[in-house]
Design a protein around this motif. Structure first.
Motif, PDB file in Angstrom:
ATOM      1  N   SER B  18       0.618  -1.351   0.060  1.00  0.00           N
ATOM      2  CA  SER B  18      -0.089   0.149  -0.025  1.00  0.00           C
ATOM      3  C   SER B  18       0.675   1.139  -0.060  1.00  0.00           C
ATOM      4  O   SER B  18       0.385   2.376  -0.519  1.00  0.00           O
ATOM      5  N   LEU B  19       1.953   1.245   0.617  1.00  0.00           N
ATOM      6  CA  LEU B  19       2.875   2.209   0.493  1.00  0.00           C
ATOM      7  C   LEU B  19       3.749   2.503  -0.627  1.00  0.00           C
ATOM      8  O   LEU B  19       4.430   3.467  -1.089  1.00  0.00           O
ATOM      9  N   ASP B  20       3.911   1.363  -1.565  1.00  0.00           N
ATOM     10  CA  ASP B  20       4.551   1.385  -2.796  1.00  0.00           C
ATOM     11  C   ASP B  20       3.812   2.323  -3.780  1.00  0.00           C
ATOM     12  O   ASP B  20       2.561   2.337  -3.692  1.00  0.00           O
ATOM     13  N   ARG B  21       4.615   2.769  -4.542  1.00  0.00           N
ATOM     14  CA  ARG B  21       4.155   3.608  -5.537  1.00  0.00           C
ATOM     15  C   ARG B  21       4.465   3.248  -7.058  1.00  0.00           C
ATOM     16  O   ARG B  21       5.401   2.475  -7.462  1.00  0.00           O
ATOM     17  N   HIS B  22       3.465   3.516  -7.828  1.00  0.00           N
ATOM     18  CA  HIS B  22       3.500   3.182  -9.344  1.00  0.00           C
ATOM     19  C   HIS B  22       3.216   4.602 -10.147  1.00  0.00           C
ATOM     20  O   HIS B  22       2.342   5.166  -9.918  1.00  0.00           O
ATOM     21  N   ILE B  23       4.066   4.588 -11.241  1.00  0.00           N
ATOM     22  CA  ILE B  23       4.035   5.816 -12.219  1.00  0.00           C
ATOM     23  C   ILE B  23       4.119   5.230 -13.565  1.00  0.00           C
ATOM     24  O   ILE B  23       5.209   4.674 -13.818  1.00  0.00           O
ATOM     25  N   ARG B  24       3.229   6.028 -14.237  1.00  0.00           N
ATOM     26  CA  ARG B  24       3.451   5.434 -15.780  1.00  0.00           C
ATOM     27  C   ARG B  24       3.733   6.612 -16.468  1.00  0.00           C
ATOM     28  O   ARG B  24       3.050   7.562 -16.317  1.00  0.00           O
ATOM     29  N   GLY B  64      20.106  12.492  -0.740  1.00  0.00           N
ATOM     30  CA  GLY B  64      20.470  11.244  -0.550  1.00  0.00           C
ATOM     31  C   GLY B  64      19.686  10.170  -0.139  1.00  0.00           C
ATOM     32  O   GLY B  64      19.886   9.099   0.541  1.00  0.00           O
ATOM     33  N   ARG B  65      18.355  10.385  -0.492  1.00  0.00           N
ATOM     34  CA  ARG B  65      17.182   9.534  -0.158  1.00  0.00           C
ATOM     35  C   ARG B  65      17.156   8.483  -1.316  1.00  0.00           C
ATOM     36  O   ARG B  65      16.399   7.307  -0.704  1.00  0.00           O
ATOM     37  N   LEU B  66      17.821   8.534  -2.435  1.00  0.00           N
ATOM     38  CA  LEU B  66      17.516   7.381  -3.457  1.00  0.00           C
ATOM     39  C   LEU B  66      18.522   6.468  -3.200  1.00  0.00           C
ATOM     40  O   LEU B  66      19.843   6.485  -3.349  1.00  0.00           O
ATOM     41  N   ILE B 116      11.608   7.164   2.725  1.00  0.00           N
ATOM     42  CA  ILE B 116      10.435   7.992   2.783  1.00  0.00           C
ATOM     43  C   ILE B 116      10.880   9.292   3.540  1.00  0.00           C
ATOM     44  O   ILE B 116      11.481   9.315   4.440  1.00  0.00           O
ATOM     45  N   LYS B 117      10.288  10.387   2.980  1.00  0.00           N
ATOM     46  CA  LYS B 117      10.443  11.656   3.438  1.00  0.00           C
ATOM     47  C   LYS B 117       9.425  12.068   4.621  1.00  0.00           C
ATOM     48  O   LYS B 117      10.061  12.552   5.666  1.00  0.00           O
ATOM     49  N   SER B 118       8.429  11.710   4.457  1.00  0.00           N
ATOM     50  CA  SER B 118       7.262  12.081   5.364  1.00  0.00           C
ATOM     51  C   SER B 118       7.627  11.509   6.819  1.00  0.00           C
ATOM     52  O   SER B 118       7.746  10.447   6.842  1.00  0.00           O
ATOM     53  N   GLN B 119       7.525  12.166   7.734  1.00  0.00           N
ATOM     54  CA  GLN B 119       8.195  11.792   9.236  1.00  0.00           C
ATOM     55  C   GLN B 119       6.937  10.808   9.615  1.00  0.00           C
ATOM     56  O   GLN B 119       7.415   9.771  10.305  1.00  0.00           O
ATOM     57  N   TRP B 120       5.776  11.054   9.367  1.00  0.00           N
ATOM     58  CA  TRP B 120       4.817   9.967   9.964  1.00  0.00           C
ATOM     59  C   TRP B 120       4.801   8.873   9.102  1.00  0.00           C
ATOM     60  O   TRP B 120       4.871   7.660   9.764  1.00  0.00           O
ATOM     61  N   LEU B 121       4.892   8.793   7.749  1.00  0.00           N
ATOM     62  CA  LEU B 121       5.154   7.662   7.059  1.00  0.00           C
ATOM     63  C   LEU B 121       6.209   6.847   7.304  1.00  0.00           C
ATOM     64  O   LEU B 121       6.281   5.548   7.498  1.00  0.00           O
ATOM     65  N   SER B 122       7.330   7.350   7.500  1.00  0.00           N
ATOM     66  CA  SER B 122       8.719   6.985   7.840  1.00  0.00           C
ATOM     67  C   SER B 122       8.755   6.032   9.116  1.00  0.00           C
ATOM     68  O   SER B 122       9.645   5.105   9.147  1.00  0.00           O
ATOM     69  N   LYS B 123       7.687   6.524   9.916  1.00  0.00           N
ATOM     70  CA  LYS B 123       7.623   5.584  11.213  1.00  0.00           C
ATOM     71  C   LYS B 123       7.255   4.283  11.042  1.00  0.00           C
ATOM     72  O   LYS B 123       7.354   3.346  11.611  1.00  0.00           O
ATOM     73  N   VAL B 124       6.216   4.440   9.855  1.00  0.00           N
ATOM     74  CA  VAL B 124       5.595   2.888   9.811  1.00  0.00           C
ATOM     75  C   VAL B 124       6.571   2.265   8.994  1.00  0.00           C
ATOM     76  O   VAL B 124       6.683   0.922   9.156  1.00  0.00           O
ATOM     77  N   GLN B 125       7.099   2.672   8.038  1.00  0.00           N
ATOM     78  CA  GLN B 125       8.173   2.034   6.964  1.00  0.00           C
ATOM     79  C   GLN B 125       9.320   2.889   6.585  1.00  0.00           C
ATOM     80  O   GLN B 125       8.766   4.057   6.178  1.00  0.00           O
ATOM     81  N   GLU B 126      10.362   2.646   6.599  1.00  0.00           N
ATOM     82  CA  GLU B 126      11.281   3.748   6.366  1.00  0.00           C
ATOM     83  C   GLU B 126      11.732   3.754   4.983  1.00  0.00           C
ATOM     84  O   GLU B 126      11.866   4.786   4.370  1.00  0.00           O
ATOM     85  N   GLN B 127      11.712   2.544   4.028  1.00  0.00           N
ATOM     86  CA  GLN B 127      11.832   2.807   2.636  1.00  0.00           C
ATOM     87  C   GLN B 127      10.768   2.373   1.929  1.00  0.00           C
ATOM     88  O   GLN B 127       9.890   1.361   2.575  1.00  0.00           O
ATOM     89  N   SER B 128      10.780   2.645   0.684  1.00  0.00           N
ATOM     90  CA  SER B 128       9.621   2.357  -0.116  1.00  0.00           C
ATOM     91  C   SER B 128      10.132   2.038  -1.486  1.00  0.00           C
ATOM     92  O   SER B 128      11.332   2.295  -1.894  1.00  0.00           O
ATOM     93  N   HIS B 129       9.392   1.677  -2.318  1.00  0.00           N
ATOM     94  CA  HIS B 129       9.616   1.399  -3.908  1.00  0.00           C
ATOM     95  C   HIS B 129       8.965   2.196  -4.610  1.00  0.00           C
ATOM     96  O   HIS B 129       7.617   2.558  -4.551  1.00  0.00           O
ATOM     97  N   LEU B 130       9.536   2.841  -5.617  1.00  0.00           N
ATOM     98  CA  LEU B 130       8.705   3.474  -6.953  1.00  0.00           C
ATOM     99  C   LEU B 130       8.790   2.654  -8.300  1.00  0.00           C
ATOM    100  O   LEU B 130       9.995   2.632  -8.639  1.00  0.00           O
ATOM    101  N   THR B 131       7.857   2.459  -8.728  1.00  0.00           N
ATOM    102  CA  THR B 131       7.811   1.519  -9.918  1.00  0.00           C
ATOM    103  C   THR B 131       7.549   2.577 -11.057  1.00  0.00           C
ATOM    104  O   THR B 131       6.796   3.331 -11.128  1.00  0.00           O
ATOM    105  N   ILE B 132       8.796   2.912 -11.905  1.00  0.00           N
ATOM    106  CA  ILE B 132       8.380   3.676 -13.037  1.00  0.00           C
ATOM    107  C   ILE B 132       8.348   3.062 -14.491  1.00  0.00           C
ATOM    108  O   ILE B 132       9.190   2.196 -14.599  1.00  0.00           O
ATOM    109  N   ASP B 133       7.095   3.156 -15.181  1.00  0.00           N
ATOM    110  CA  ASP B 133       6.801   2.576 -16.276  1.00  0.00           C
ATOM    111  C   ASP B 133       7.120   3.647 -17.404  1.00  0.00           C
ATOM    112  O   ASP B 133       6.705   4.716 -17.316  1.00  0.00           O
ATOM    113  N   ILE B 134       8.019   3.308 -18.197  1.00  0.00           N
ATOM    114  CA  ILE B 134       8.129   4.508 -19.305  1.00  0.00           C
ATOM    115  C   ILE B 134       7.718   3.842 -20.561  1.00  0.00           C
ATOM    116  O   ILE B 134       7.949   2.589 -21.087  1.00  0.00           O
TER     117      ILE B 134
END
Lengths: 358, 474
Positions: B18-24, B64-66, B116-134
Motif C-alpha cells: 500500500s505504500l509502494d508507488r507506481h507511475i507510468r 541522499g534518499r535514493l 520515505i521523507k514524510s515523518q509520519w510514514l517513515s515511522k511505519v516503514q522507512e523505505q519504499s519502492h517506486l516503480t516507473i513505467d516508461i
C-alpha cells in the motif's frame, strides 16, 4: 487644415515623416526599456508604484540636531581632556605623560572600533544589496551574470568559515550550461544549505541555553540581561557564519532590524508559531511556571536567530528551504524538561533522605 | 502458531504494497524528435543517480534518499521491451551511432528504492519502492484521436478537402485519379479483390508519405498507423483510403449493398477505428500518469514559415487529446488520469547556453494556445529546453572584436574539433517576411567518446526528472 479625405503613399513626404516619427518613438521606447532593465538589475527588483512624499525626509534643522550635538560633545570632551592632561603635566611631567598615553590609547582604540563598526555596517548594507541582486537574477532568464557574483560571495564567506567541502560539492554539481537562475539555486542548495545547518545548530544551542538559564535563574531582572546577552552573542556568531560579521556597534542596528522584522513577520507565520506554542503549553504548564518562562524565552531567542538568518543569508529562502521554529522547539523542550526532571529527581532524593533521617 | 506467522507476514506485505508507488510516464514526439535518445538517457540517469550524484535538481537524489535503482521486465508482457542496453551500446560503440528510432510502442520498467521523507510514514516503514513505467510510442499515433469522432463519410470529406490544395496535388494526383476511377457500388469480392485494394492503398499511402517527407508537413494527411504501422505492417486493416469522388460523397450510402466496395472500405475504416485506435487510447489515457512531449524546435527553425505553421498545427492537434481528453465525449470513453505534461524542446546542445532561454520562449510562443487549453483542464504544464545526450560543450571566443559564446563539438565527417555559432535565435514567432531573413544553422555534431560506465552527459534532464517524478518520492 482641410476636411477632405486624403491618402499619403510612401513617396509622399507626409508618409515619410510619419515613418520617421514612428521609428524614433520606437527607438526611444527601447532605450527607456533598456535603461529600466539595467537599473532594475542594479538596485531594485520591485517596480511597484510607491507613495510619494511618504519618504522619511526630515527637515534640515531636525537632521542637524544629532550630528551637531555629538560634534559638540566630542569637541567639549576633547577640549576638557587636553586641559586635564596639560594641568596634570604642570603638576608633574611623568603623571601627565602617563595619562596622556592612556588618553591616546582610548582615542586610537575607539577610532579603530568606530572604523570596524562602520565597515561592518557597510558590509551588512552590501549584503542587503546582494540579496536583492540574487532575487532579481532568480526571476530572469539571464546567463553568465551569476558566476562572478557567486565567486565573490564564496570568497567573502571563506574568510570566516571553512567551506572547502561545500564548495567542492557546488563545483561538482554545476555545469557550464546552467543559467543564472539554476546556478544560484544550486549554490543555495549546496553551500548555503550547509551554512544553514550550522546556523540552526548555533541557534538551537543558544536558545536551549537561554531557556535553561531562565528556567533556573531566581531573579526576573536577570532574565532580561540573559536574553540580551545570549541574543547578541548568537547574532554575532550567525553573522560571522554568513560572511558579514557584525560588531557590537553595528549589531545594535541589526538587532533593531531583527526585532522590526519579527514584528512585521507575516501573520500566517506568527499564527503558525503561536499554534505550535499553544500546543506545547499543556506540557509546559505541567512542568512549572518558571520552566514555561524558560521555554518562552528560548523560543524568543530562536525566533531572533531565524530572523538573523533571513537578514544575513545572501540568497533569500524559498518556501521549501525556509527553516522552521518547530525544528528548534523540540530541543528547547527536551533541554528544559531534562533540567526539571533532574531537579525534581534531586528533590525527591532530598525528601527521601529527610524521611530516612526522621 | 503457524497461521499467526503467516497472517503477520501477509499484513506486513499488504502494508508495504500500500505504500509502494507506481507511475507510468508516456514519452512521445513526432519522429526525429529524439525519443529514443531521451529514454536511454532517462534510464541511464536514474540508474546512476544513487551513486554518482549527477542530478543536482532531482531532490530525492541530492537529499541522499535514493538508495538504488534497477531495470526490470515490465508487467505487460505483450508490449515489446525498450532495448536500453542496445541503445547504450550503440551510443558508446566505436564508431558511435544514435540508437535506432521508434517505429512502434515499447516499454521499460525501472524500480527505485528510496527513503520515505514524510515523518509520519517513515515511522511505519522507512523505505519504499517506486516503480516507473516508461512507455514510448510514436507521436503520429496521437493524431488518430479525431478519427474516433468521424464516420467514414466525414473522414472522406475531410480528406478530399485536404487533398485539393495545390501543394499536395503534385504528389497525389496519380493515386487520386486511380481512386476516382473505381466503381464503389459494384459488388466486391473480399478474397479476390483484396490484392487490388491493397495495391491502391499502398499507392495512396506512398504518395502522401512522399509529400510528407519532401515538404516536411506532419499534418493529418494519413491515419497514424499508415505512417508508422508498427506490428500492423501489411495487415489488411491498413488497406483503405478515403473516397474522393464528389458524386459518391453526396449519395446516401444506406441504400448500398453490404457487399459493395464502398461498404468493404467502410468496414476496414471502422475496424481500424474500433480495434486499433480505440484500444490504444483506452490503454493510454486511462493508465498514463505523466506525459512528456518532445519537440524538435531546431529543425523547424532551419526550415521555413510553412513548415513552422504545419508543426504548430500538428502540435496543437497532438495536445488537443489532453485538453478535450478531460471533458465531454472522450471523458466518457476513457477516464484520463494525466496530471502533468512536460513539453520539451530537444537538441539544445547545438545552441550556446545563453540562448537556451530564447529557444524555450520561441517554443512557448508556438504552443501557447494549446498549452493554455491543456492547463485549463487542470493538467500542470511546463516547458523546458533540454538535451538528452550532450554532444558539445560551451566555449567563449572572440569574433569581430566581440565576445561570442559558441558550442564546441566534433565535426560529423572529419571528427575534428569545431566551434559553432548557430546565429541569433528569435524569442518569439516571426512573420513570413522575417522568416526569410532568418539566418540560422544548427549543424549536428558527431557523438563524442562516451564512457558506458559513466552517466551520459545531459542538459536539464535532472529538472525533467524532478518535474515528472519528484512528488512521487515523498
Amino acid at each position: 487644415m482641410s476636411d477632405k479625405p486624403v491618402k499619403f503613399y510612401s513617396k509622399d513626404k507626409e508618409h515619410q515623416k510619419a515613418e520617421k516619427l514612428l521609428r524614433e518613438s520606437l527607438a526611444q521606447a527601447e532605450q527607456e526599456h533598456q535603461l529600466v532593465q539595467s537599473e532594475g538589475a542594479e538596485d531594485e527588483l520591485e517596480e511597484l508604484p510607491k507613495l510619494k512624499g511618504q519618504s522619511k525626509k526630515k527637515s534640515l534643522l531636525r537632521r542637524l540636531f544629532w550630528p551637531a550635538l555629538s560634534a559638540f560633545v566630542v569637541i567639549a570632551a576633547g577640549y576638557e581632556a587636553i586641559q586635564f592632561v596639560s594641568s596634570l603635566v604642570q603638576t608633574h611631567w611623568l603623571l601627565g605623560s602617563v595619562v596622556g598615553v592612556i588618553a591616546g590609547a582610548v582615542v586610537v582604540s575607539g577610532g579603530y572600533m568606530l572604523l570596524k563598526g562602520w565597515r561592518a555596517r557597510r558590509r551588512f548594507k552590501e549584503r542587503q544589496q546582494q540579496q536583492k541582486q540574487f532575487a532579481a537574477l532568480l526571476h530572469k532568464n539571464s546567463y553568465g551574470q551569476a558566476t562572478g557574483k557567486l565567486d565573490n560571495l564564496s570568497a567573502e564567506i571563506d574568510e570566516f568559515v571553512d567551506i572547502r567541502e561545500l564548495k567542492q560539492q557546488y563545483q561538482k554539481r554545476k555545469q557550464q550550461v546552467h543559467n543564472d537562475q539554476e546556478l544560484i539555486q544550486i549554490y543555495s542548495n549546496t553551500v548555503l544549505k550547509g551554512l544553514d545547518k550550522m546556523a540552526i545548530d548555533i541557534i538551537t544551542k543558544h536558545a536551549a541555553e537561554a531557556a535553561a538559564m531562565v528556567a533556573l535563574s531566581p531573579l526576573a531582572a536577570a532574565d532580561m540581561a540573559l536574553v540580551a546577552w545570549r541574543g547578541s552573542k548568537m547574532i554575532e556568531q550567525l553573522s560571522h557564519l554568513y560572511g558579514c560579521p557584525q560588531t557590537a556597534l553595528s549589531r545594535l542596528e541589526m538587532t533593531k532590524k531583527v526585532f522590526k522584522n519579527m514584528m512585521l513577520a507575516g501573520a500566517s507565520e506568527l499564527a503558525a508559531d503561536a499554534g505550535v506554542e499553544l500546543l506545547g503549553k499543556g506540557l509546559t504548564a505541567t512542568i512549572s511556571t518558571k520552566a514555561a518562562q524558560g521555554i518562552g524565552v528560548g523560543l524568543l531567542v530562536a525566533r531572533m536567530g531565524l530572523q538573523t538568518m533571513h537578514l544575513c543569508r545572501p540568497v533569500v529562502f524559498d518556501a521549501n528551504s525556509k527553516p522552521k521554529l518547530s525544528e528548534i522547539r523540540k530541543s528547547i523542550y527536551s533541554k528544559v524538561a531534562g533540567l526539571v526532571k533532574s531537579a525534581s529527581g534531586a528533590d525527591n532524593a532530598v525528601d527521601k533522605k529527610e524521611q530516612g533521617k526522621s | 502458531m503457524d497461521w499467526l506467522d503467516k497472517t503477520l507476514t501477509k499484513v506486513n506485505d499488504l502494508w508495504e504494497r500500500s505504500l509502494d508507488r507506481h507511475i507510468r510516464i508516456a514519452v512521445t514526439g513526432l519522429s526525429g524528435a529524439g525519443k529514443t535518445a531521451f529514454i536511454t538517457s532517462f534510464i541511464n540517469q536514474i540508474l546512476h543517480a544513487s551513486t554518482e550524484q549527477q542530478l543536482p535538481f532531482l531532490e530525492v537524489a541530492t537529499e541522499g534518499r535514493l538508495k538504488a535503482a534497477k531495470l526490470e521486465l515490465h508487467d505487460e508482457l505483450h508490449v515489446p521491451a525498450f532495448k536500453y542496453h542496445q541503445c547504450l551500446e550503440s551510443l558508446t560503440a566505436e564508431p558511435a551511432n544514435w540508437p535506432a528510432s521508434t517505429t512502434s510502442i515499447s516499454q521499460a520498467q525501472l524500480k527505485c528504492r528510496y527513503q520515505i521523507k514524510s515523518q509520519w510514514l517513515s515511522k511505519v516503514q522507512e523505505q519504499s519502492h517506486l516503480t516507473i513505467d516508461i512507455i514510448d510510442y510514436p507521436g503520429e499515433w496521437l493524431l488518430d484521436l479525431p478519427l474516433l469522432a468521424l464516420s467514414y463519410k466525414e473522414w472522406s470529406q475531410q480528406c478530399s478537402q485536404f487533398l485539393q490544395s495545390e501543394r499536395r496535388r503534385k504528389y497525389t494526383q496519380q493515386a487520386t485519379d486511380a481512386i476516382a476511377q473505381l466503381e464503389f457500388h459494384r459488388e466486391f469480392d473480399e478474397v479476390d479483390g483484396s490484392g487490388q485494394l491493397s495495391e491502391l492503398a499502398g499507392e495512396y499511402r506512398k504518395a502522401l508519405l512522399e509529400y510528407r517527407y519532401s515538404e516536411g508537413d506532419n499534418s493529418i494527411a494519413l491515419p497514424g498507423r499508415f505512417i508508422l504501422p508498427g506490428e500492423l505492417s501489411g495487415a489488411p486493416v491498413l488497406d483503405f483510403f478515403p473516397i474522393i469522388n464528389a458524386d459518391v460523397l453526396s449519395l446516401d450510402w444506406s441504400s448500398l449493398e453490404e457487399r459493395s466496395l464502398l461498404k468493404s472500405l467502410e468496414r476496414r475504416y471502422n475496424y481500424y477505428r474500433q480495434q486499433i485506435v480505440k484500444p490504444f487510447f483506452e490503454e493510454y489515457f486511462a493508465k498514463v500518469d505523466r506525459q512528456i512531449l518532445l519537440v524538435d524546435t531546431t529543425t523547424v527553425l532551419e526550415s521555413g514559415y510553412e513548415s513552422y505553421q504545419d508543426l504548430k498545427k500538428t502540435i496543437e492537434q497532438l495536445l488537443a487529446g489532453f485538453s478535450y481528453g478531460r471533458s465531454n465525449w472522450l471523458k466518457r470513453l476513457f477516464s484520463p488520469s494525466i496530471d502533468k505534461l512536460m513539453i520539451a524542446t530537444t537538441k539544445v546542445d547545438l545552441i550556446p547556453p545563453d540562448q537556451h532561454a530564447n529557444i524555450e520562449s520561441f517554443m512557448q510562443k508556438m504552443i501557447a494556445q494549446a498549452k493554455n487549453d491543456v492547463g485549463y483542464e487542470g493538467v500542470e504544464v511546463d516547458t523546458m529546453a533540454i538535451s538528452a545526450v550532450t554532444t558539445s560543450e560551451p566555449v567563449s571566443t572572440e569574433h569581430d572584436g566581440e565576445a561570442l559564446l559558441c558550442v564546441k563539438g566534433l565535426d560529423t565527417e572529419t571528427e575534428e574539433s569545431v566551434l559553432h555559432y548557430p546565429g541569433k535565435i528569435p524569442t518569439s514567432s516571426l512573420s513570413r517576411n522575417e522568416w526569410q531573413h532568418l539566418a540560422i544553422d544548427f549543424s549536428p555534431f558527431g557523438i563524442p567518446q562516451l564512457n558506458a560506465d559513466e552517466p551520459l552527459p545531459y542538459i536539464r534532464m535532472d529538472k525533467v526528472l524532478q518535474f515528472l517524478l519528484g512528488d512521487k518520492f515523498s
